[in-house]
Design a protein around this motif. Sequence first.
Motif, short mmCIF file in Angstrom:
data_model
loop_
_atom_site.label_atom_id
_atom_site.label_comp_id
_atom_site.label_asym_id
_atom_site.label_seq_id
_atom_site.Cartn_x
_atom_site.Cartn_y
_atom_site.Cartn_z
N GLU A 14 40.72 49.31 54.28
CA GLU A 14 41.98 49.95 53.87
C GLU A 14 42.01 50.15 52.36
OE1 GLU A 14 45.30 52.02 54.29
OE2 GLU A 14 44.12 51.25 55.97
N ALA A 15 41.68 49.12 51.59
CA ALA A 15 41.69 49.22 50.13
C ALA A 15 40.61 50.19 49.63
CB ALA A 15 41.50 47.84 49.51
N THR A 16 39.42 50.12 50.22
CA THR A 16 38.34 51.02 49.83
C THR A 16 38.72 52.47 50.10
OG1 THR A 16 36.65 49.34 50.20
CG2 THR A 16 35.91 51.63 50.25
N ARG A 18 41.77 53.79 50.33
CA ARG A 18 42.81 54.21 49.37
C ARG A 18 42.20 54.55 48.02
NH1 ARG A 18 45.74 49.92 51.29
NH2 ARG A 18 45.27 48.72 49.41
N PHE A 19 41.27 53.71 47.54
CA PHE A 19 40.64 53.94 46.24
C PHE A 19 39.90 55.28 46.23
CE2 PHE A 19 36.82 53.66 43.57
CZ PHE A 19 37.42 53.50 42.33
N TYR A 20 39.02 55.49 47.21
CA TYR A 20 38.21 56.71 47.22
C TYR A 20 39.03 57.95 47.57
CZ TYR A 20 33.91 54.26 46.13
OH TYR A 20 32.92 53.54 45.49
N LEU A 21 40.08 57.81 48.37
CA LEU A 21 40.95 58.95 48.64
C LEU A 21 41.59 59.44 47.34
CD1 LEU A 21 42.73 57.92 51.99
CD2 LEU A 21 40.97 59.67 51.69
N SER A 22 41.91 58.52 46.42
CA SER A 22 42.49 58.91 45.14
C SER A 22 41.51 59.69 44.28
CB SER A 22 43.01 57.68 44.38
OG SER A 22 41.94 56.94 43.81
N LEU A 23 40.20 59.63 44.62
CA LEU A 23 39.17 60.36 43.89
C LEU A 23 38.79 61.66 44.59
CD1 LEU A 23 36.79 57.38 42.98
CD2 LEU A 23 38.72 58.30 41.67
N GLY A 24 39.52 62.02 45.65
CA GLY A 24 39.27 63.28 46.35
C GLY A 24 38.40 63.16 47.58
N PHE A 25 38.07 61.94 48.00
CA PHE A 25 37.31 61.75 49.24
C PHE A 25 38.24 61.83 50.43
CE2 PHE A 25 34.38 60.10 46.17
CZ PHE A 25 33.12 60.22 46.73
N GLU A 26 37.68 62.10 51.60
CA GLU A 26 38.41 62.09 52.86
C GLU A 26 37.70 61.15 53.81
OE1 GLU A 26 38.54 66.11 54.23
OE2 GLU A 26 39.83 66.77 52.60
N SER A 98 16.42 59.61 29.23
CA SER A 98 15.74 60.36 30.29
C SER A 98 16.04 61.86 30.22
CB SER A 98 16.22 59.85 31.66
OG SER A 98 17.61 60.12 31.81
N GLY A 99 17.05 62.23 29.41
CA GLY A 99 17.48 63.62 29.33
C GLY A 99 18.64 63.92 30.27
N LEU A 100 18.97 62.97 31.14
CA LEU A 100 20.06 63.16 32.09
C LEU A 100 21.40 62.77 31.46
CD1 LEU A 100 18.42 61.53 35.25
CD2 LEU A 100 18.71 63.99 34.80
N THR A 101 22.45 63.48 31.84
CA THR A 101 23.80 63.09 31.46
C THR A 101 24.37 62.27 32.61
OG1 THR A 101 24.09 65.06 30.09
CG2 THR A 101 26.09 63.92 30.81
N ILE A 102 24.76 61.03 32.29
CA ILE A 102 25.19 60.08 33.30
C ILE A 102 26.49 59.41 32.86
CG2 ILE A 102 24.57 58.02 34.64
CD1 ILE A 102 21.63 58.64 34.06
N ALA A 103 27.43 59.31 33.79
CA ALA A 103 28.63 58.49 33.63
C ALA A 103 28.52 57.38 34.66
CB ALA A 103 29.88 59.32 33.84
N TYR A 104 29.25 56.32 34.45
CA TYR A 104 29.20 55.18 35.37
C TYR A 104 30.60 54.83 35.83
CZ TYR A 104 24.51 54.69 33.51
OH TYR A 104 23.21 54.93 33.13
N MET A 105 30.73 54.57 37.13
CA MET A 105 31.97 54.10 37.70
C MET A 105 31.66 52.82 38.47
SD MET A 105 34.33 54.76 40.89
CE MET A 105 33.20 55.71 41.77
N VAL A 106 32.53 51.84 38.35
CA VAL A 106 32.41 50.62 39.14
C VAL A 106 33.63 50.58 40.04
CG1 VAL A 106 32.23 48.11 39.10
CG2 VAL A 106 31.11 49.47 37.31
N ASP A 107 33.41 50.47 41.35
CA ASP A 107 34.53 50.49 42.29
C ASP A 107 35.17 49.10 42.39
OD1 ASP A 107 33.17 48.99 44.26
OD2 ASP A 107 32.97 50.68 45.64
N PRO A 108 36.28 48.97 43.11
CA PRO A 108 36.98 47.69 43.16
C PRO A 108 36.15 46.54 43.73
CG PRO A 108 38.42 49.44 43.94
CD PRO A 108 37.05 50.04 43.78
N ASP A 109 35.11 46.83 44.49
CA ASP A 109 34.26 45.77 45.04
C ASP A 109 33.04 45.49 44.18
OD1 ASP A 109 35.77 45.11 47.37
OD2 ASP A 109 35.15 47.02 48.24
#
Length: 118
Positions: A14-16, A18-26, A98-109
Amino acid sequence: MDHATPNLPSTSFEATSRFYLSLGFEESWRDEGWMILNRGGIALEFFPYPDLKAAESNFSCCLRLDDMDAMYKACKEAGLPEQCWGWPRLHPPQREDSGLTIAYMVDPDGSLIRLIQN
């Protein structure tokens, strides 16, 4: 077309969700033993791990994105803080050696999600 779907832990579906739905996941599938979330061509699959401590998690995956900026913006708009501690959190995009553009996200778990610009 071949593809891979990361399998990540969830202390609470349920918590997972809700978190990912707020990021546009279904949510496309959920029963007591498995959950699948989708956002465009991205699929993340979750298994129950109720005893996981976020600080001890070593789970991670890479999301290779055509528009990493849009995904990062969705994370910011969902209220994820840019900080070096806590869960969830964001680390801003930067060009790596490496030449890559990378951002990092850490989820609630505590799972590390690398957002990589294709």
